[in-house]
Design an enzyme around this catalytic site. Structure first.
Site, PDB file in Angstrom:
ATOM      1  N   SER A  69      45.199  37.673  38.188  1.00  0.00           N
ATOM      2  CA  SER A  69      44.284  36.534  38.349  1.00  0.00           C
ATOM      3  C   SER A  69      44.382  35.490  37.245  1.00  0.00           C
ATOM      4  O   SER A  69      43.808  34.406  37.379  1.00  0.00           O
ATOM      5  CB  SER A  69      42.837  37.022  38.444  1.00  0.00           C
ATOM      6  OG  SER A  69      42.618  37.653  39.675  1.00  0.00           O
ATOM      7  N   LYS A  72      45.493  32.159  38.328  1.00  0.00           N
ATOM      8  CA  LYS A  72      44.566  31.242  39.007  1.00  0.00           C
ATOM      9  C   LYS A  72      44.253  30.004  38.168  1.00  0.00           C
ATOM     10  O   LYS A  72      43.922  28.952  38.716  1.00  0.00           O
ATOM     11  CB  LYS A  72      43.275  31.984  39.377  1.00  0.00           C
ATOM     12  CG  LYS A  72      43.504  33.108  40.387  1.00  0.00           C
ATOM     13  CD  LYS A  72      42.254  33.972  40.574  1.00  0.00           C
ATOM     14  CE  LYS A  72      42.531  35.131  41.531  1.00  0.00           C
ATOM     15  NZ  LYS A  72      41.373  36.041  41.660  1.00  0.00           N
ATOM     16  N   TYR A 196      49.322  33.374  47.677  1.00  0.00           N
ATOM     17  CA  TYR A 196      48.359  34.033  46.782  1.00  0.00           C
ATOM     18  C   TYR A 196      48.924  35.326  46.183  1.00  0.00           C
ATOM     19  O   TYR A 196      48.894  35.526  44.963  1.00  0.00           O
ATOM     20  CB  TYR A 196      47.062  34.313  47.553  1.00  0.00           C
ATOM     21  CG  TYR A 196      46.032  35.067  46.753  1.00  0.00           C
ATOM     22  CD1 TYR A 196      45.329  34.433  45.727  1.00  0.00           C
ATOM     23  CD2 TYR A 196      45.755  36.409  47.010  1.00  0.00           C
ATOM     24  CE1 TYR A 196      44.382  35.121  44.988  1.00  0.00           C
ATOM     25  CE2 TYR A 196      44.807  37.103  46.272  1.00  0.00           C
ATOM     26  CZ  TYR A 196      44.129  36.455  45.264  1.00  0.00           C
ATOM     27  OH  TYR A 196      43.197  37.136  44.516  1.00  0.00           O
ATOM     28  N   TYR A 248      34.890  37.047  36.142  1.00  0.00           N
ATOM     29  CA  TYR A 248      34.122  37.553  37.286  1.00  0.00           C
ATOM     30  C   TYR A 248      32.654  37.690  36.905  1.00  0.00           C
ATOM     31  O   TYR A 248      32.109  36.810  36.244  1.00  0.00           O
ATOM     32  CB  TYR A 248      34.710  38.888  37.775  1.00  0.00           C
ATOM     33  CG  TYR A 248      36.206  38.861  37.951  1.00  0.00           C
ATOM     34  CD1 TYR A 248      36.797  37.942  38.823  1.00  0.00           C
ATOM     35  CD2 TYR A 248      37.042  39.724  37.251  1.00  0.00           C
ATOM     36  CE1 TYR A 248      38.176  37.894  38.989  1.00  0.00           C
ATOM     37  CE2 TYR A 248      38.422  39.682  37.415  1.00  0.00           C
ATOM     38  CZ  TYR A 248      38.973  38.764  38.280  1.00  0.00           C
ATOM     39  OH  TYR A 248      40.334  38.716  38.441  1.00  0.00           O
ATOM     40  N   VAL A 266      43.511  41.795  36.675  1.00  0.00           N
ATOM     41  CA  VAL A 266      43.392  43.249  36.797  1.00  0.00           C
ATOM     42  C   VAL A 266      44.660  43.988  36.347  1.00  0.00           C
ATOM     43  O   VAL A 266      44.681  45.212  36.317  1.00  0.00           O
ATOM     44  CB  VAL A 266      42.999  43.696  38.228  1.00  0.00           C
ATOM     45  CG1 VAL A 266      41.603  43.190  38.577  1.00  0.00           C
ATOM     46  CG2 VAL A 266      44.032  43.266  39.252  1.00  0.00           C
TER      47      VAL A 266
END
Length: 314
Positions: A69, A72, A196, A248, A266
């Site tokens: 992530s 992103k 993605y 998060y 992660v």
């Protein structure tokens, strides 16, 4: 001249490494992606790259890992370059307070993801980047962008991780289909997910990742080349989003303890930004209950304490 000059950053890193050594292996490796479950949980690397180009590293900082992530941040940067402020009609800018793969929140809010760093938000960003292109072209563009930022042609996508994610990404497929049902995706779900899964499967070292994030520490410019990646205002806003949404539903805790804009993945990596000073990357695969690197978070708190780099003051 940066005020990093008076700090012996190599000694700081060496001390952090010695402090976390007895705790290596803490946390739980992300085993729901089979390829990530194979990583040695005792791995630990950390790198700092300052705005004046100095590199400091310790441990496994030259070992590539799956950035997941953290990618992103870079896809958001690309999407903002293509769509500008119109992007925010498709995705929000608020912390989620829910798990990164929550469907409940998405339904409640009519298919508009809360922010670009939760999975639904990043899937929307992939959809926006796809505009007028094939998945293969977009994946190539993302990879070229990462190589340019890190000034390293060796950065690649781990095909085994991408395949592993595609084979097990049922929740992400559900999120994408759910948004498509609300009319919130413009492209076929399989194309969006292809982009993605592949950008999450980019493999980088701590040194490469810190280099790639350096423009966010330097008002949007690449130090050394002076090349403008984004405007000063946009760099500030991306940093603000990382501070509030980058971890998060553990983002508030990270801001409280570390006080730096950052983005976790992660795969056990965290990229953090000390505006005007440096970019930092740390990798330790064991995750805490929020899906953030347990020892990585500890190491960054130690770094913030030793350097006084917290954006909230020394």
């Amino acid at each position: 001249m940066s005020d990093t000059e008076h700090l012996d950053l190599q000694s700081v890193l060496d001390d952090i490494y010695a402090a976390v050594e007895p705790r290596r292996g803490e946390g739980k490796v992300a085993d729901y992606i089979p390829q990530l479950a194979r990583i040695d949980p005792k791995s630990f690397g950390m790198a700092i790259v300052t705005v004046n180009g100095k590199v400091f590293s310790v441990g496994d900082a030259a070992v590539p890992f799956s950035i997941q992530s953290i990618s992103k941040v870079f896809t958001l940067t690309l999407a903002l370059g293509k769509h500008g402020e119109r992007l925010w009609k498709r995705v929000g800018r608020e912390p989620s307070g829910s798990a990164f793969n929550s469907i409940v929140q998405l339904e409640h809010e009519g298919g508009k993801p809360r922010n670009p760093f939760i999975n639904a938000g990043a899937i929307t960003i992939s959809d926006l980047i796809l505009a007028g292109h094939t998945p293969r072209e977009v994946i190539g563009e993302i990879l070229r962008f990462m190589r340019m930022l890190a000034d390293d042609e060796d950065i690649s996508i781990d095909p085994q991780v991408a395949k592993s994610e595609a084979a097990t990404g049922f929740r992400n497929a559900a999120l994408a289909n759910f948004m498509r049902s609300f009319g919130k995706l413009d492209h076929p779900v399989e194309h969006v997910l292809g982009v993605y899964f592949h950008h999450c499967a980019i493999a980088m070292t701590c040194v490469q990742l810190a280099r790639a994030g350096l423009f966010l520490a330097n008002n949007g410019q690449q130090p050394g080349t002076g090349h403008s990646i984004v405007s000063r205002q946009r760099a500030r806003r991306i940093n603000a989003l990382m501070l509030t949404c980058g971890h998060y539903d553990g983002s508030g805790d990270f801001a409280y303890h570390v006080g730096l804009p950052g983005k976790s993945g992660v795969g056990g990596g965290i990229m953090a930004v000390a505006p005007g000073k440096a970019a930092v990357a740390v990798w330790s695969p064991g995750l805490n209950e929020n899906g953030n690197s347990q020892l990585g978070s500890v190491a960054l708190e130690m770094l913030a304490n030793r350097t006084g780099w917290s954006v909230f003051g020394a």
